[in-house]
Design an enzyme around this catalytic site. Structure first.
Site, PDB file in Angstrom:
ATOM      1  N   LYS A 112      34.802  67.949  33.559  1.00  0.00           N
ATOM      2  CA  LYS A 112      33.595  67.823  32.852  1.00  0.00           C
ATOM      3  C   LYS A 112      32.830  68.336  32.161  1.00  0.00           C
ATOM      4  O   LYS A 112      31.718  68.010  31.855  1.00  0.00           O
ATOM      5  CB  LYS A 112      32.793  67.856  33.893  1.00  0.00           C
ATOM      6  CG  LYS A 112      33.119  66.680  35.366  1.00  0.00           C
ATOM      7  CD  LYS A 112      32.406  66.822  36.788  1.00  0.00           C
ATOM      8  CE  LYS A 112      32.754  66.388  37.848  1.00  0.00           C
ATOM      9  NZ  LYS A 112      32.560  66.434  38.956  1.00  0.00           N
ATOM     10  N   LYS A 197      40.887  57.668  38.259  1.00  0.00           N
ATOM     11  CA  LYS A 197      40.844  58.032  40.102  1.00  0.00           C
ATOM     12  C   LYS A 197      39.524  56.739  40.624  1.00  0.00           C
ATOM     13  O   LYS A 197      38.491  56.907  39.543  1.00  0.00           O
ATOM     14  CB  LYS A 197      40.258  58.620  40.779  1.00  0.00           C
ATOM     15  CG  LYS A 197      40.068  59.051  42.154  1.00  0.00           C
ATOM     16  CD  LYS A 197      40.125  60.657  42.186  1.00  0.00           C
ATOM     17  CE  LYS A 197      38.808  60.874  43.969  1.00  0.00           C
ATOM     18  NZ  LYS A 197      38.051  62.212  43.800  1.00  0.00           N
ATOM     19  N   LYS A 200      33.410  57.276  43.280  1.00  0.00           N
ATOM     20  CA  LYS A 200      32.566  56.616  44.121  1.00  0.00           C
ATOM     21  C   LYS A 200      30.994  57.710  43.025  1.00  0.00           C
ATOM     22  O   LYS A 200      30.392  56.689  42.601  1.00  0.00           O
ATOM     23  CB  LYS A 200      32.323  57.762  45.349  1.00  0.00           C
ATOM     24  CG  LYS A 200      32.033  59.211  45.254  1.00  0.00           C
ATOM     25  CD  LYS A 200      31.682  59.917  46.873  1.00  0.00           C
ATOM     26  CE  LYS A 200      31.700  60.701  46.624  1.00  0.00           C
ATOM     27  NZ  LYS A 200      32.406  61.446  46.941  1.00  0.00           N
TER      28      LYS A 200
END
Length: 336
Positions: A112, A197, A200
């Site tokens: 990130k 992946k 969400k």
């Protein structure tokens, strides 16, 4: 009895990956075999840019979906992390035994922070230190096991290291937990990018099946899933990531094994169709129960109130003992 702790972060709508990789296991197995705690870890949602109102809405939705998935608040403890002060209290103590190098080696932080730096931005300090808060979530309750997807195993290993180090320096204070990964669909991948992946918090949702997607939306997403070159339907994560992802999803829905489905299908289309219908049927009772729970918000509030009360009762003695062990004076009214 074995104690387990796991949580879900309200940074986006819960997905099929969350359900197959964790939540279904919590509901069908973990709450029946152990003293289980399941938390909406909302403090972790503050490590990135966020809309406060959205975090609150997603926190309620996540808690409702845990109940809709079959987690029984009379059997398991369901609560919101920020409602229990011991998480933040213990997190600071663990920061005092963690090292800067350990934090910077965490894979999610490296990924990130690299993305943000490439854009000319920066990340919040809390993104660097949140694995310590995750460790506090676990250690405060004396958890023996932590059911997680394989992408979170590194954080549980850090938790173990911090527990051992604290125990060695200041006396036996914490249970050293272990990570437990589901055997099938531990990491459901994005339908449009089967090397990533199914997350969400992704901005684009074309490859993500959300638990509250309408049946026709689920079918459309799965029928449009990216597959691989060739036409042979075999389970091979390296050579055929798209097909393998569908096989894992179908196997998880049906309680089977993806290897056992190799060679069963003659075309990608047939595999997609069966996978889509299996997912629709799997999620149907969850969606129906969710509608019932949304119609009774007072019930959810009471579940979370009782859950937080129970969680405080479990965690406070452990955290108070850790404060004494590390050398802090107890409050005057508690001093002996």
């Amino acid at each position: 009895m074995t104690r387990i702790f796991s949580g879900v972060k309200p940074t986006g709508h819960l997905t099929l990956g969350n359900y197959l990789g964790a939540v279904r296991q919590w509901a069908e197995v973990d709450q029946h075999r152990a003293d289980a705690l399941f938390s909406i870890v909302d403090l972790h949602a503050l490590t990135v840019e966020h809309d406060p109102g959205r975090v609150r809405r997603l926190s309620r939705q996540a808690a409702t979906l845990l109940l809709a998935a079959g987690i029984d608040p009379e059997r398991a403890t369901v609560f919101v992390q920020s409602h229990v002060d011991e998480h933040a209290r213990l997190s600071y103590l663990l920061e005092c035994v963690a090292t800067d190098g350990e934090m910077r080696r965490m894979i999610q932080y490296k990924e990130k922070s690299a993305r943000e730096q490439a854009r000319g931005g920066s990340v919040r300090l809390s993104l660097l230190t949140y694995p310590v808060l995750m460790a506090a979530d676990i250690l405060a309750y004396g958890a023996d096991e932590v059911p997680v997807g394989d992408d979170q195993t590194q954080h549980v290993e850090l938790t173990r290291d911090l527990a051992v180090r604290f125990n060695q320096r200041y006396g036996q204070s914490f249970v050293v937990p272990r990570a437990v990964n589901p055997k099938v669909a531990a990491r459901v991948m994005d339908l449009q990018d089967p090397t990533s992946k199914m997350g969400k918090s992704h901005e684009a949702g074309a490859g993500i099946v959300y638990l509250l997607d309408e049946p026709d939306v689920i079918r459309k997403k799965i029928l449009r899933a990216v597959t691989d070159s060739g036409s042979e339907v075999v389970y091979d994560r390296e050579a055929k990531p798209g097909v393998s992802n569908l096989l894992e999803i179908l196997a998880a829905c049906e309680g089977g094994n993806p290897d056992g489905l190799s060679g069963v299908y003659e075309s990608y289309g047939a595999l997609k169709k069966d996978t889509a219908e299996a997912v629709v049927e799997l999620l149907r009772p969850v969606q129906e129960r969710h509608k019932e729970l949304v119609a009774d918000p007072a019930y959810l509030e009471e579940v979370l109130r009782r859950g937080a009360e129970r969680a405080r009762g479990m965690s406070k003695p452990t955290v108070d003992a850790a404060y004494r062990a590390i050398g802090l004076l107890p409050p005057v009214n508690e001093a002996r």
